[in-house]
Design a protein around this motif. Structure first.
Motif, PDB file in Angstrom:
ATOM      1  N   MET A  16      45.083  51.027  26.520  1.00  0.00           N
ATOM      2  CA  MET A  16      44.226  50.051  26.643  1.00  0.00           C
ATOM      3  C   MET A  16      42.848  50.461  27.091  1.00  0.00           C
ATOM      4  SD  MET A  16      45.962  46.277  27.661  1.00  0.00           S
ATOM      5  CE  MET A  16      47.215  47.105  28.669  1.00  0.00           C
ATOM      6  N   GLU A  17      41.938  51.116  26.314  1.00  0.00           N
ATOM      7  CA  GLU A  17      40.771  51.630  26.643  1.00  0.00           C
ATOM      8  C   GLU A  17      39.883  50.292  27.158  1.00  0.00           C
ATOM      9  OE1 GLU A  17      37.006  53.738  24.365  1.00  0.00           O
ATOM     10  OE2 GLU A  17      38.799  53.608  23.441  1.00  0.00           O
ATOM     11  N   TYR A  18      39.959  49.273  26.571  1.00  0.00           N
ATOM     12  CA  TYR A  18      39.098  48.133  26.873  1.00  0.00           C
ATOM     13  C   TYR A  18      39.755  47.256  27.912  1.00  0.00           C
ATOM     14  CZ  TYR A  18      36.277  49.807  23.237  1.00  0.00           C
ATOM     15  OH  TYR A  18      35.535  50.651  22.497  1.00  0.00           O
ATOM     16  N   GLY A  19      41.016  47.512  28.515  1.00  0.00           N
ATOM     17  CA  GLY A  19      41.708  46.709  29.371  1.00  0.00           C
ATOM     18  C   GLY A  19      42.302  45.457  28.696  1.00  0.00           C
ATOM     19  N   THR A  20      42.157  45.259  27.449  1.00  0.00           N
ATOM     20  CA  THR A  20      43.010  44.152  26.817  1.00  0.00           C
ATOM     21  C   THR A  20      43.597  44.826  25.529  1.00  0.00           C
ATOM     22  OG1 THR A  20      42.560  41.964  26.031  1.00  0.00           O
ATOM     23  CG2 THR A  20      40.923  43.426  25.635  1.00  0.00           C
ATOM     24  N   THR A  21      44.414  43.860  24.699  1.00  0.00           N
ATOM     25  CA  THR A  21      44.807  44.173  23.693  1.00  0.00           C
ATOM     26  C   THR A  21      44.168  42.999  22.478  1.00  0.00           C
ATOM     27  OG1 THR A  21      46.788  42.843  23.924  1.00  0.00           O
ATOM     28  CG2 THR A  21      47.030  45.247  24.202  1.00  0.00           C
ATOM     29  N   ASN A  22      43.319  42.062  23.048  1.00  0.00           N
ATOM     30  CA  ASN A  22      42.893  40.977  22.290  1.00  0.00           C
ATOM     31  C   ASN A  22      41.800  41.663  21.253  1.00  0.00           C
ATOM     32  OD1 ASN A  22      40.648  38.884  22.012  1.00  0.00           O
ATOM     33  ND2 ASN A  22      42.521  37.777  22.425  1.00  0.00           N
ATOM     34  N   GLU A  23      41.807  41.392  19.991  1.00  0.00           N
ATOM     35  CA  GLU A  23      41.042  42.171  19.179  1.00  0.00           C
ATOM     36  C   GLU A  23      39.558  41.567  19.234  1.00  0.00           C
ATOM     37  OE1 GLU A  23      40.791  44.804  16.990  1.00  0.00           O
ATOM     38  OE2 GLU A  23      42.757  45.197  17.918  1.00  0.00           O
ATOM     39  N   ILE A  24      39.444  40.251  19.629  1.00  0.00           N
ATOM     40  CA  ILE A  24      38.164  39.575  19.516  1.00  0.00           C
ATOM     41  C   ILE A  24      37.282  40.449  20.737  1.00  0.00           C
ATOM     42  CG2 ILE A  24      36.855  37.550  19.924  1.00  0.00           C
ATOM     43  CD1 ILE A  24      38.967  36.285  18.605  1.00  0.00           C
ATOM     44  N   GLY A  45      39.581  41.000   9.203  1.00  0.00           N
ATOM     45  CA  GLY A  45      39.721  40.980  10.671  1.00  0.00           C
ATOM     46  C   GLY A  45      38.578  41.244  11.537  1.00  0.00           C
ATOM     47  N   THR A  46      37.259  41.545  11.054  1.00  0.00           N
ATOM     48  CA  THR A  46      36.073  41.493  11.870  1.00  0.00           C
ATOM     49  C   THR A  46      35.408  40.210  12.171  1.00  0.00           C
ATOM     50  OG1 THR A  46      34.520  41.862   9.937  1.00  0.00           O
ATOM     51  CG2 THR A  46      35.540  43.877  10.810  1.00  0.00           C
ATOM     52  N   ILE A  47      34.638  40.180  12.972  1.00  0.00           N
ATOM     53  CA  ILE A  47      34.231  38.839  13.346  1.00  0.00           C
ATOM     54  C   ILE A  47      32.448  39.028  13.241  1.00  0.00           C
ATOM     55  CG2 ILE A  47      36.037  38.253  15.132  1.00  0.00           C
ATOM     56  CD1 ILE A  47      33.790  39.072  17.325  1.00  0.00           C
ATOM     57  N   LYS A  48      32.016  37.600  13.175  1.00  0.00           N
ATOM     58  CA  LYS A  48      30.616  37.180  13.260  1.00  0.00           C
ATOM     59  C   LYS A  48      30.347  36.389  14.110  1.00  0.00           C
ATOM     60  CE  LYS A  48      29.284  39.871   9.435  1.00  0.00           C
ATOM     61  NZ  LYS A  48      28.593  40.914   9.438  1.00  0.00           N
ATOM     62  N   ILE A  49      29.185  36.399  14.743  1.00  0.00           N
ATOM     63  CA  ILE A  49      29.121  35.371  15.673  1.00  0.00           C
ATOM     64  C   ILE A  49      27.696  34.536  15.024  1.00  0.00           C
ATOM     65  CG2 ILE A  49      27.791  34.966  18.038  1.00  0.00           C
ATOM     66  CD1 ILE A  49      29.014  37.533  18.939  1.00  0.00           C
ATOM     67  N   ARG A  50      28.003  33.279  15.398  1.00  0.00           N
ATOM     68  CA  ARG A  50      26.662  32.258  14.815  1.00  0.00           C
ATOM     69  C   ARG A  50      25.721  32.522  15.657  1.00  0.00           C
ATOM     70  NH1 ARG A  50      31.887  28.993  14.864  1.00  0.00           N
ATOM     71  NH2 ARG A  50      32.299  28.667  12.525  1.00  0.00           N
ATOM     72  N   TRP A  51      24.681  32.974  15.136  1.00  0.00           N
ATOM     73  CA  TRP A  51      23.379  33.325  15.877  1.00  0.00           C
ATOM     74  C   TRP A  51      22.740  31.805  16.344  1.00  0.00           C
ATOM     75  CZ3 TRP A  51      21.066  36.412  18.940  1.00  0.00           C
ATOM     76  CH2 TRP A  51      19.527  36.279  18.940  1.00  0.00           C
ATOM     77  N   THR A  52      22.719  31.031  15.713  1.00  0.00           N
ATOM     78  CA  THR A  52      21.722  29.652  16.319  1.00  0.00           C
ATOM     79  C   THR A  52      22.908  28.994  17.227  1.00  0.00           C
ATOM     80  OG1 THR A  52      21.239  29.224  13.917  1.00  0.00           O
ATOM     81  CG2 THR A  52      21.231  27.526  15.600  1.00  0.00           C
ATOM     82  N   ASP A  53      23.933  29.103  17.081  1.00  0.00           N
ATOM     83  CA  ASP A  53      24.998  28.570  18.170  1.00  0.00           C
ATOM     84  C   ASP A  53      25.219  29.122  19.359  1.00  0.00           C
ATOM     85  OD1 ASP A  53      25.557  26.360  16.625  1.00  0.00           O
ATOM     86  OD2 ASP A  53      27.312  27.221  15.582  1.00  0.00           O
ATOM     87  N   ILE A  54      25.512  30.651  19.353  1.00  0.00           N
ATOM     88  CA  ILE A  54      25.215  31.458  20.703  1.00  0.00           C
ATOM     89  C   ILE A  54      24.094  31.272  21.588  1.00  0.00           C
ATOM     90  CG2 ILE A  54      24.527  33.475  19.561  1.00  0.00           C
ATOM     91  CD1 ILE A  54      27.696  33.343  22.181  1.00  0.00           C
ATOM     92  N   GLN A  55      22.937  31.144  20.840  1.00  0.00           N
ATOM     93  CA  GLN A  55      21.668  31.046  21.593  1.00  0.00           C
ATOM     94  C   GLN A  55      21.700  29.762  22.451  1.00  0.00           C
ATOM     95  OE1 GLN A  55      17.806  32.196  19.434  1.00  0.00           O
ATOM     96  NE2 GLN A  55      19.257  31.979  17.809  1.00  0.00           N
ATOM     97  N   LYS A  56      22.514  28.850  22.107  1.00  0.00           N
ATOM     98  CA  LYS A  56      22.528  27.410  22.891  1.00  0.00           C
ATOM     99  C   LYS A  56      23.697  27.765  24.026  1.00  0.00           C
ATOM    100  CE  LYS A  56      21.328  25.099  18.788  1.00  0.00           C
ATOM    101  NZ  LYS A  56      21.875  23.940  17.785  1.00  0.00           N
TER     102      LYS A  56
END
Length: 79
Positions: A1-9, A40-51
């Motif tokens: 567990m390189e990232y300390g988790t197994t959660n893909e996100i 399986g990859t993710i995208k982040i909603r830019w307008t929403d994450i800015q809020k």
């Protein structure tokens, strides 16, 4: 567990440059910020994450956006 988790996100978000705490916050609010791609990859909603009201996410966001603009998409949540 390189990232300390197994959660893909969380792993993907940390690879893009978010801290563990910010990645966990975004994962916990994924319905507001994340779009899952068919591969399986993710995208982040830019307008929403800015809020986002989390100060750590807000502090890290400019650097992550600058370094990996392909992570973000202009789509927003419709309610």
């Amino acid at each position: 567990m390189e990232y300390g988790t197994t959660n893909e996100i969380i792993i993907q978000l940390q690879r893009y440059g978010f801290s563990r705490e910010s990645a966990t916050y975004i994962r916990d609010h994924q319905d507001d910020y994340i779009i899952r791609q068919d591969d399986g990859t993710i995208k982040i909603r830019w307008t929403d994450i800015q809020k986002c009201t989390d100060s750590e996410v807000q502090r890290e966001l400019p650097d992550v956006h600058f370094n990996t603009p392909e992570l973000f998409i202009e789509e927003t949540v419709t309610e």
